[in-house]
Design a protein around this motif. Structure first.
Motif, short mmCIF file in Angstrom:
data_model
loop_
_atom_site.label_atom_id
_atom_site.label_comp_id
_atom_site.label_asym_id
_atom_site.label_seq_id
_atom_site.Cartn_x
_atom_site.Cartn_y
_atom_site.Cartn_z
N GLU A 1 -9.60 -4.80 -2.43
CA GLU A 1 -8.45 -4.07 -1.69
C GLU A 1 -9.03 -3.23 -0.52
O GLU A 1 -8.18 -3.06 0.32
CB GLU A 1 -8.12 -3.02 -3.07
CG GLU A 1 -7.23 -1.84 -2.51
CD GLU A 1 -6.84 -0.99 -3.70
OE1 GLU A 1 -5.33 -0.28 -3.51
OE2 GLU A 1 -7.36 -1.01 -4.63
N ASN A 2 -10.38 -2.85 -0.42
CA ASN A 2 -10.86 -2.24 0.72
C ASN A 2 -10.82 -3.13 1.98
O ASN A 2 -10.32 -3.02 3.07
CB ASN A 2 -12.37 -2.04 0.56
CG ASN A 2 -12.36 -0.92 -0.51
OD1 ASN A 2 -11.16 -0.15 -0.56
ND2 ASN A 2 -13.62 -0.76 -1.06
N ILE B 1 -7.16 -3.11 3.22
CA ILE B 1 -7.04 -1.59 4.04
C ILE B 1 -7.90 -1.95 5.23
O ILE B 1 -7.51 -1.51 6.29
CB ILE B 1 -7.87 -0.50 2.99
CG1 ILE B 1 -6.81 -0.34 1.87
CG2 ILE B 1 -7.99 0.86 3.90
CD1 ILE B 1 -7.47 0.69 0.86
N ASP C 1 -4.96 11.18 1.20
CA ASP C 1 -3.83 10.50 1.62
C ASP C 1 -2.77 11.02 1.04
O ASP C 1 -1.69 11.24 1.60
CB ASP C 1 -4.26 8.68 1.11
CG ASP C 1 -4.87 8.11 2.10
OD1 ASP C 1 -5.16 8.40 3.21
OD2 ASP C 1 -5.36 7.08 1.53
N ARG D 1 -6.13 -1.07 9.10
CA ARG D 1 -6.64 -0.23 9.83
C ARG D 1 -6.78 -1.12 11.36
O ARG D 1 -6.30 -0.56 12.30
CB ARG D 1 -8.07 0.19 9.54
CG ARG D 1 -8.03 1.18 8.44
CD ARG D 1 -9.34 1.36 7.84
NE ARG D 1 -10.48 1.84 8.76
CZ ARG D 1 -10.54 3.37 9.03
NH1 ARG D 1 -10.01 4.11 8.46
NH2 ARG D 1 -11.62 3.74 10.18
N ILE E 1 0.89 -1.18 0.07
CA ILE E 1 0.02 -0.05 0.03
C ILE E 1 0.81 1.09 0.11
O ILE E 1 0.69 2.08 -0.54
CB ILE E 1 -0.84 0.03 1.21
CG1 ILE E 1 -2.07 -1.15 1.17
CG2 ILE E 1 -1.72 1.30 1.38
CD1 ILE E 1 -2.80 -1.55 2.35
#
Length: 750
Positions: free
Chosen positions: A329-330, A333, A207, A337, A181
């Motif tokens: 991809e989410n 992520i 970002d 997190r 990432i």
């Protein structure tokens, strides 16, 4: 009525075309469709809140920018960063998010929650809770400040070299940055045109706005851990004679902080939180523990601002408008997190235990949702996170998860210190110790300290694995030491348990140190854990020299080895240099307490509970399966519950422990008796030991520091420590109370 004579009849007039709307649509297409007030950012706050950044676009970009400029010309701003608060007038007062309400708070009883309910009741009404648009009145000054900071970034070849060093030498310690990432962000940053950067941060996505702040911190940490045989091309980064990489790292880290301060707190992202954590780690390695503790607290607040503490354990719902690749991809992520919040939670409680300071996170909020121990994919847009199998090599995340599991009882230990200031609840301590011992039985075979499974050691991605074993062994022993440390002045069994744990820490630290390079001497963990263990060990033998004689030879040897390590590190580690003088002064007292004529020929040994004995080889070789903290069921609290009644590993929490009973006085009389160095001192009133806190915050020092810190000091034999043996040379100076261990040492003359 017929037309008048001679008057030609008029043909019917054609229908007029519909009037075109003169008002130009300057909202994004999504807000226009939903009839919501758009802040005209890119992406706008509504699309960010709905996680539809990819669908946010504008039909008339030039009109949008012109409108922002016109609004900015008539808007006053404060000094709160790029996204400063607008001057609220009229209906603008309804924009309640500008007052600091948490936009990610699901509580419907707050003012913001009531506004949301009103908005949901009438979907046709424009949103009243959208974020105020960023003001551009000071955009010129912001743009120039931002550009002046990013100009300090080195060119791309230098960045690539330092980024490679960071991910090879630094990141695996805490694993807060996902390399794939990050490199995507780095590629996007390098692809930005000069005209785009010239517009300032407001023309960048969230970002990318904060990305230079993260990049500066990564460069700073990479410079901290440069090998002695580094690439000489990096010397070109030094802009002054006599400049070191540490000086350059300080410049880079400060530039990263300035970028975060310049952009403010209104549009905080995960990149902001990662940059803050790396800044915390950098300060710790510099020995700036006070500043590091404050930096960690601020980073936790930033993480709470974007809702990391509210992450659900459920799989996120799939958005029908996203492609399968975007959904995958989410998911990765979301795993990142979770990982970042888990790291912040661990650091928060660990620093609180070591430094004797309060936590920033409220333990009543519950445990963090842990990420999945998933193998790292080559392309996260094609693979979903799935649990690692036994055939898959471990990753730094595997070690991080096991570290967090070993440290999970620290939250209950922290609560117990507040619950039991008089040290009367020792039965709870005993039961917690037994429960904590169950955790180590679930150690994965490749992390075992004794007879580990080494089949992955030769794997190219597992170069960090041999170093992880002693580090994890140290973490397990530290938890035991932290549990018993407040009770060593009043309970003989706690002294024995703490002593055994301290020796385990020092053994693990010595093994770990022997695997390191000189560049690694800045690691804060090399000092903090060793210093705490040596001070507790010395306190046990100075105050009760007739107990635990079977461990004395090993304790003295590790004491000297610890000081030798500090001596070797003192040139690169400021904490080691400060701690070395204190340890030398303690060593003088320890020698006097254990000197000739102080110990009777035969003494009664303090009985050691079986559960406190060092782990045997057979127990360490036992085949066990890995247990995750989040999957452990918590049994009901009952007064009759014992360890034998527990069929499986249960997370040790205060609610699971048996109600306390006052400790018997007979044990104290039997084991103390005439062995106390000063019988008129009330040890039950002595404050718990927090050696690192006293060293860093109470200006703990010794009068003879300048004489004792001899840089030429070689081997430190017990009989020749290079210390002036006078009462003044080992007096401690500092801001500590009369009930402290250090105050007692100044008045104690064995």
């Amino acid at each position: 009525m017929p037309p008048a004579a001679g008057q030609a009849s008029r043909p019917p007039s054609p229908l007029k075309p519909p009037r075109k709307r003169r008002r130009i649509v300057i909202s994004c297409t999504e807000c226009h469709r939903r009839k919501q007030k758009c802040d005209r950012a890119f992406p706008c706050s509504n699309c960010i809140a709905r996680k539809k950044q990819s669908a946010c676009h504008y039909e008339n970009e030039s009109a949008r920018k012109q409108q922002l400029l016109e609004e900015g010309a008539s808007t006053s701003t404060d000094d709160g960063g790029a996204f400063s608060t607008m001057k609220l007038e009229g209906d603008s007062a309804a924009q309640v998010t500008s007052f600091g309400y948490a936009s990610n708070n699901s509580n419907s009883n707050t003012t913001l929650g009531l506004f949301r309910r009103i908005e949901d009741h009438d979907a046709d009404t424009p949103s009243v809770i959208s974020k105020p648009p960023p003001s551009s009145a000071n955009n010129g000054g912001l743009r120039e400040k931002y550009k002046s900071l990013i100009r300090q970034l080195p060119s791309k070849p230098y960045i690539e070299k330092l980024v490679d060093t960071f991910f090879r030498e630094v990141n695996y310690h805490n694993y807060s940055i996902d390399e794939a990432i990050f490199r995507d962000h780095l590629r996007d940053w390098h692809n930005l045109s000069f005209s785009t950067l010239n517009k300032g941060p407001l023309g960048l996505s969230g970002d990318l706005q904060f990305f230079p702040g993260l990049l500066f911190q990564i460069l700073a940490l990479a410079l901290q851990f440069q090998h002695g045989d580094y690439d000489a091309i990096l010397d070109s980064l030094k802009y002054a004679a006599g400049m070191s990489f540490d000086d350059l790292a300080s410049d880079y880290s400060e530039s990263g902080v300035q970028i975060l301060c310049l952009l403010g707190k209104r549009h905080t992202t995960l990149v902001t939180v990662q940059a803050g954590f790396l800044r915390t780690s950098y300060l710790k390695n510099c020995g700036m523990i006070t500043e590091s503790w404050h930096s960690l607290s601020q980073t936790i607040r930033d993480a709470q601002e974007i809702g990391l503490h509210k992450i659900s354990a459920d799989r996120p719902a799939r958005n029908a408008q996203l492609s399968a690749e975007d959904v995958l991809e989410n998911m990765w992520i979301d795993q990142l997190r979770r990982r970042v919040w888990m790291i912040l939670s661990y650091w928060d409680i660990h620093m609180a235990i070591i430094l004797g300071r309060p936590t920033t996170i409220d333990s009543r909020d519950g445990k963090p949702v842990l990420p999945i121990d998933a193998p790292i994919p080559k392309n996260r847009r094609t693979v979903a996170p799935s649990l690692r199998t036994e055939a898959d090599p471990p990753t730094p995340l595997t070690a991080l998860l096991w570290t967090v599991e070993l440290a999970a009882p620290l939250w209950d230990i922290y609560s117990l210190e507040k619950e039991d200031p008089q040290h009367l609840l020792w039965p709870k301590v005993e039961r917690m110790h037994k429960l904590i011992n169950q955790i180590t039985l679930h150690c994965p075979p490749f992390f075992r300290a004794q007879n580990p499974d080494t089949r992955f050691d030769s794997h190219p991605d597992c170069y960090w694995l041999p170093r992880a074993r002693p580090s994890l062994q140290n973490g397990a022993a530290f938890t035991i030491m932290a549990l018993h440390r407040p009770y060593i002045f009043t309970h003989a069994a706690s002294r024995t348990a703490a002593l055994v744990a301290c020796l385990d820490i020092l053994r693990a630290q010595r093994t770990y140190f022997n695997q390191l390079h000189v560049k690694d001497y800045k690691l804060f963990s090399l000092v903090i854990n060793t210093f705490d263990a040596i001070v507790v060990l010395a306190a046990v033998y100075i105050l009760h020299p007739c107990e635990n004689r079977e461990h004395l030879d090993s304790a003295l040897q590790h004491f000297e080895w610890g000081m030798e390590r500090f001596q070797m590190m003192s040139g690169r580690n400021s904490m080691a240099k400060s701690a070395l003088g204190v340890l030398k002064a303690i060593h003088v007292r320890l020698k006097k307490a254990l000197g000739p004529g102080k110990i009777p020929p035969t003494t009664t040994q303090v009985p050691t509970p079986e559960s406190y004995a060092p782990s045997s080889t057979s127990s360490e070789n036992r085949t066990t399966s890995q247990s995750s903290v989040q999957n452990v069921p918590s049994g009901p609290s009952t007064n009759n519950r014992t360890i034998a009644d527990t069929p499986q590993y249960t997370q040790p929490t205060i609610s699971n422990l048996t109600a306390p009973t006052p400790p018997s006085a007979s044990a104290w009389e039997r084991f103390s008796g005439n062995m106390l160095p000063q019988q008129n001192f009330d040890f039950s009133s002595m404050a718990p030991l927090h050696p690192m806190h006293d060293l860093l915050y109470n200006d703990l020092s010794t009068i003879g520091d300048t004489q004792m810190l001899d840089p030429q000091l070689g081997s430190m034999a017990t009989t020749d420590m290079g210390i002036v043996d006078t009462s003044e040379a080992w007096q401690f100076e500092g801001d500590f109370g009369n009930d402290s261990f250090w105050g007692f040492m100044n008045s104690y003359n064995p």
